[in-house]
Design an enzyme around this catalytic site. Structure first.
Site, short mmCIF file in Angstrom:
data_model
loop_
_atom_site.label_atom_id
_atom_site.label_comp_id
_atom_site.label_asym_id
_atom_site.label_seq_id
_atom_site.Cartn_x
_atom_site.Cartn_y
_atom_site.Cartn_z
N SER A 1 0.81 -1.22 0.00
CA SER A 1 0.00 0.00 0.00
C SER A 1 0.84 1.27 0.00
CB SER A 1 -0.96 0.02 1.19
OG SER A 1 -0.26 0.22 2.40
N LYS B 1 0.87 4.71 6.96
CA LYS B 1 0.14 5.55 6.00
C LYS B 1 0.63 6.99 6.08
CE LYS B 1 -2.85 2.36 4.80
NZ LYS B 1 -2.43 1.56 3.66
#
Length: 107
Positions: free
Chosen positions: A34, A70
């Site tokens: 990701s 993230k």
């Protein structure tokens, strides 16, 4: 990344690392794609513990009892955790989701 239990279970593991190790509080192994192209699957990343984070920083966050690496984004559209790989949807930070920050990734 890893589950919250892994981050909080208190067990440490030594792993070989080639390269310069920056000052850090803990290290983690990335699980998944990701955050490509910045971080690859199985890459070791180094983290400083802090809850003082700014928009644009890469963070380790607990989001609904799951740990993630993230990019934290705060703008006119609100707060969210963003993957660099556009195949993944943003994770909104709001009252519907339990969110806390473990620390900031040091590159």
């Amino acid at each position: 990344m890893t589950s919250e239990q892994y981050l909080l279970d208190g067990k440490t593991e030594l792993v070989p690392y080639d390269g310069e190790v920056p000052p850090h509080d803990f290290a983690l192994v990335v699980n998944g794609d990701s955050m490509l192209p910045l971080f690859e699957d199985k890459q070791i990343i180094f983290v400083n513990k802090t809850k003082d984070v700014r928009s644009g920083q890469i963070v380790i966050a607990d989001y609904d009892q799951q740990a993630y690496v993230k990019k934290l984004v705060k703008d006119e559209n609100g707060c969210r955790l963003v993957s660099l790989n556009k195949q993944y949807k943003d994770l909104p930070i709001n009252e519907e989701h339990e969110t806390s920050i473990f620390g900031v990734v040091v590159l």
